[in-house]
Design an enzyme around this catalytic site. Structure first.
Site, PDB file in Angstrom:
ATOM      1  N   ASN A 191     -13.817   9.588  -1.242  1.00 17.49           N
ATOM      2  CA  ASN A 191     -14.440   8.531  -2.021  1.00 17.49           C
ATOM      3  C   ASN A 191     -14.143   7.215  -1.320  1.00 17.49           C
ATOM      4  O   ASN A 191     -12.990   6.790  -1.267  1.00 17.49           O
ATOM      5  CB  ASN A 191     -13.893   8.502  -3.450  1.00 17.49           C
ATOM      6  CG  ASN A 191     -14.279   9.730  -4.239  1.00 17.49           C
ATOM      7  OD1 ASN A 191     -15.375  10.259  -4.085  1.00 17.49           O
ATOM      8  ND2 ASN A 191     -13.380  10.209  -5.080  1.00 17.49           N
TER       9      ASN A 191
ATOM     10  N   GLU B 124     -32.371  10.407 -15.636  1.00 22.09           N
ATOM     11  CA  GLU B 124     -31.565  11.215 -14.715  1.00 22.09           C
ATOM     12  C   GLU B 124     -30.559  12.085 -15.467  1.00 22.09           C
ATOM     13  O   GLU B 124     -30.295  13.221 -15.068  1.00 22.09           O
ATOM     14  CB  GLU B 124     -30.815  10.320 -13.717  1.00 22.09           C
ATOM     15  CG  GLU B 124     -31.700   9.658 -12.673  1.00 22.09           C
ATOM     16  CD  GLU B 124     -32.215   8.299 -13.125  1.00 22.09           C
ATOM     17  OE1 GLU B 124     -32.728   7.555 -12.280  1.00 22.09           O
ATOM     18  OE2 GLU B 124     -32.104   7.985 -14.326  1.00 22.09           O
TER      19      GLU B 124
ATOM     20  N   HIS C   9      -8.470   7.437   3.837  1.00 19.00           N
ATOM     21  CA  HIS C   9      -7.899   8.725   3.444  1.00 19.00           C
ATOM     22  C   HIS C   9      -8.954   9.554   2.718  1.00 19.00           C
ATOM     23  O   HIS C   9     -10.015   9.049   2.321  1.00 19.00           O
ATOM     24  CB  HIS C   9      -6.689   8.529   2.536  1.00 19.00           C
ATOM     25  CG  HIS C   9      -7.024   8.088   1.135  1.00 19.00           C
ATOM     26  ND1 HIS C   9      -7.419   6.808   0.828  1.00 19.00           N
ATOM     27  CD2 HIS C   9      -7.044   8.770  -0.046  1.00 19.00           C
ATOM     28  CE1 HIS C   9      -7.649   6.703  -0.475  1.00 19.00           C
ATOM     29  NE2 HIS C   9      -7.437   7.889  -1.026  1.00 19.00           N
TER      30      HIS C   9
ATOM     31  N   CYS D  57       0.842  -1.205   0.000  1.00 15.69           N
ATOM     32  CA  CYS D  57       0.000   0.000   0.000  1.00 15.69           C
ATOM     33  C   CYS D  57       0.872   1.248   0.000  1.00 15.69           C
ATOM     34  O   CYS D  57       1.728   1.422   0.875  1.00 15.69           O
ATOM     35  CB  CYS D  57      -0.920   0.002   1.219  1.00 15.69           C
ATOM     36  SG  CYS D  57      -1.791   1.557   1.478  1.00 15.69           S
TER      37      CYS D  57
ATOM     38  N   GLN E  39      -9.240  13.384   0.049  1.00 11.52           N
ATOM     39  CA  GLN E  39      -8.513  14.330  -0.791  1.00 11.52           C
ATOM     40  C   GLN E  39      -8.968  15.753  -0.479  1.00 11.52           C
ATOM     41  O   GLN E  39     -10.100  15.975  -0.034  1.00 11.52           O
ATOM     42  CB  GLN E  39      -8.738  14.024  -2.267  1.00 11.52           C
ATOM     43  CG  GLN E  39      -8.227  12.657  -2.694  1.00 11.52           C
ATOM     44  CD  GLN E  39      -8.279  12.477  -4.196  1.00 11.52           C
ATOM     45  OE1 GLN E  39      -7.721  13.279  -4.950  1.00 11.52           O
ATOM     46  NE2 GLN E  39      -8.946  11.424  -4.640  1.00 11.52           N
TER      47      GLN E  39
ATOM     48  N   CYS F 260       0.344   3.396   3.399  1.00 11.48           N
ATOM     49  CA  CYS F 260       0.711   2.896   4.724  1.00 11.48           C
ATOM     50  C   CYS F 260       2.024   3.534   5.208  1.00 11.48           C
ATOM     51  O   CYS F 260       2.881   3.901   4.400  1.00 11.48           O
ATOM     52  CB  CYS F 260       0.855   1.377   4.691  1.00 11.48           C
ATOM     53  SG  CYS F 260      -0.712   0.477   4.883  1.00 11.48           S
TER      54      CYS F 260
ATOM     55  N   HIS G  20      -4.291   0.324   8.130  1.00  9.82           N
ATOM     56  CA  HIS G  20      -4.813   0.122   6.780  1.00  9.82           C
ATOM     57  C   HIS G  20      -6.248  -0.398   6.768  1.00  9.82           C
ATOM     58  O   HIS G  20      -6.987  -0.166   5.810  1.00  9.82           O
ATOM     59  CB  HIS G  20      -3.891  -0.862   6.044  1.00  9.82           C
ATOM     60  CG  HIS G  20      -4.239  -1.112   4.616  1.00  9.82           C
ATOM     61  ND1 HIS G  20      -3.982  -0.198   3.605  1.00  9.82           N
ATOM     62  CD2 HIS G  20      -4.834  -2.183   4.004  1.00  9.82           C
ATOM     63  CE1 HIS G  20      -4.383  -0.695   2.448  1.00  9.82           C
ATOM     64  NE2 HIS G  20      -4.903  -1.889   2.660  1.00  9.82           N
TER      65      HIS G  20
ATOM     66  N   HIS H 256      -6.941   2.218   1.873  1.00  6.87           N
ATOM     67  CA  HIS H 256      -6.421   2.838   3.091  1.00  6.87           C
ATOM     68  C   HIS H 256      -7.281   4.059   3.449  1.00  6.87           C
ATOM     69  O   HIS H 256      -7.648   4.842   2.565  1.00  6.87           O
ATOM     70  CB  HIS H 256      -4.967   3.273   2.873  1.00  6.87           C
ATOM     71  CG  HIS H 256      -4.258   3.603   4.143  1.00  6.87           C
ATOM     72  ND1 HIS H 256      -3.410   2.724   4.779  1.00  6.87           N
ATOM     73  CD2 HIS H 256      -4.277   4.721   4.914  1.00  6.87           C
ATOM     74  CE1 HIS H 256      -2.930   3.298   5.877  1.00  6.87           C
ATOM     75  NE2 HIS H 256      -3.452   4.509   5.979  1.00  6.87           N
TER      76      HIS H 256
ATOM     77  N   SER I 106      -9.092   4.372  -5.385  1.00  3.50           N
ATOM     78  CA  SER I 106      -8.008   3.563  -5.931  1.00  3.50           C
ATOM     79  C   SER I 106      -7.213   2.843  -4.849  1.00  3.50           C
ATOM     80  O   SER I 106      -6.354   2.018  -5.158  1.00  3.50           O
ATOM     81  CB  SER I 106      -7.062   4.441  -6.762  1.00  3.50           C
ATOM     82  OG  SER I 106      -6.528   5.490  -5.961  1.00  3.50           O
TER      83      SER I 106
ATOM     84  N   HIS J 273     -22.231  16.467   2.742  1.00  5.19           N
ATOM     85  CA  HIS J 273     -23.100  15.585   1.968  1.00  5.19           C
ATOM     86  C   HIS J 273     -22.509  14.179   1.948  1.00  5.19           C
ATOM     87  O   HIS J 273     -21.308  14.015   1.737  1.00  5.19           O
ATOM     88  CB  HIS J 273     -23.211  16.062   0.517  1.00  5.19           C
ATOM     89  CG  HIS J 273     -23.882  17.390   0.340  1.00  5.19           C
ATOM     90  ND1 HIS J 273     -25.253  17.544   0.364  1.00  5.19           N
ATOM     91  CD2 HIS J 273     -23.367  18.629   0.106  1.00  5.19           C
ATOM     92  CE1 HIS J 273     -25.560  18.813   0.148  1.00  5.19           C
ATOM     93  NE2 HIS J 273     -24.425  19.499   0.000  1.00  5.19           N
TER      94      HIS J 273
END
Length: 350
Positions: free
Chosen positions: A158, A322, A171, A54, A173, A57, A118, A169, A166, A303
């Site tokens: 995400n 939609e 985290h 990872c 952004q 990590c 992790h 772990h 992707s 949100h």
């Protein structure tokens, strides 16, 4: 106690989203339709505290050539593959047409690891550990916001492969931009318009209405409330609101740091408990711009947009009507809130 449905909740109708000033089609009669579409295999949550492969990590080399320290808590660094750059060569050439318009965009992209372990998620972290993450969000907002070319700081997570993460772990952004992004700009305009017309705060008034009705509340504490918004698009979408008016991370008190951490844990734990899976979602905070101008109408909020619909294998797709018409949902927000509210606060894996 279940709330008796109104006749409108049993037939197709539309609801208005005052934050984005758009309509959402609700079709509750479609919840029983058979499903022969795509199903997604469950993704197992990581079971190891340290993964030598990872790149997030502690002590591991990152893909871009950097190297992580043996960090004991949160750890932030500049994204090795940023979507924005702080220094770019301006293009002085005029746009060839009023319909072909482009301009440079400066910015910074940061990655914030929530924890060295992790295998953890917000749902599995302790409230004090999440409060440390909230502290880091406030610090990053203030530090990035002080840059003269930065006018907006967007923090988002995400969670899960289904949402394009992707790396599992824990985290998030942080994208700091020269211009205010469109979604935040739309919300700012709607809140300012509401204040101008009604001399109040849109989300303060909305929180008061939800607390009075109680139908769409998922959980709350003394300082924050989480609701499935009346205008929710995603099946189990939630909106997290402070119960006093404030504009950004910079305005949070120490007590609100802890209360925000507690409500985030409460929401994400219920998500995991719903289908007994590490629940995927995109989560992000909307806060005041950092350009120094007053935005008294702005009400800080978060949100959660999770894609799962009927089970851990069946998700909601934003396609067809939609994309070409307007957002649509089958499960009513009241039903979604009732299901989330009824779930235990203790994580199913504990």
């Amino acid at each position: 106690m279940p709330v008796s449905p109104r006749p409108l909740d049993l037939v197709p109708h539309r609801r208005y989203n005052p934050l984005l000033r758009q309509w959402i089609l609700v079709s509750p009669q479609r919840t029983q339709r058979p499903w022969q579409g795509e199903t997604t295999a469950r993704t197992a949550a990581p079971s190891i505290a340290y993964d030598p492969a990872c790149y997030l990590c502690p002590t591991n080399a990152r893909m871009g050539g950097g190297h992580n320290p043996d960090y004991p808590s949160v750890y932030a660094f500049d994204n090795d593959y940023p979507a924005l750059l702080p220094e770019i060569q301006p293009d002085s050439a005029p746009n060839p047409s009023p319909l072909l318009v482009a301009e440079p965009e400066r910015g910074r992209c940061r990655v914030l690891c929530f924890h060295p372990n992790h295998s953890l998620t917000l749902a599995r972290m302790a409230v004090p550990e999440i409060a440390t993450v909230v502290d880091a969000w406030a610090f990053e907002t203030a530090t990035l916001g002080e840059l003269p070319y930065i006018n907006h700081v967007q923090i988002f997570e995400n969670r899960g492969a289904m949402m394009g993460a992707s790396n599992p772990h824990p985290h998030c952004q942080i994208w700091a931009t020269e211009h205010i992004p469109d979604e935040s700009l739309r919300e700012l305009a709607a809140q300012q318009s509401y204040q101008d017309e009604r001399h109040g705060c849109l989300l303060c008034d909305y929180a008061a209405a939800e607390l009075e009705q109680g139908q769409r509340i998922v959980c709350r504490n003394d300082l924050f409330v989480a609701v499935v918004p009346y205008w929710a698009v995603w099946p189990f979408e939630t909106l997290v609101l402070p119960l006093r008016h404030l504009g950004s991370f910079a305005d949070l008190t120490a007590a609100e740091h802890t209360a925000l951490a507690a409500i985030l844990k409460a929401v994400t734990t219920r998500y995991d408990n719903l289908f007994q899976v590490s629940f995927p979602y995109s989560m992000g905070f909307h806060q005041s711009p950092t350009h120094g101008q007053a935005h008294d109408a702005m009400h800080f909020h978060a949100h959660f947009y999770p894609p799962l619909l009927r089970s851990a294998e069946i998700r909601k797709f934003m396609v067809g009507f939609e994309l070409l018409g307007q957002p649509q949902r089958d499960l009513t927000p009241e039903t979604a809130a009732e299901r989330l509210r009824a779930l235990p606060e203790k994580h199913y894996a504990d």
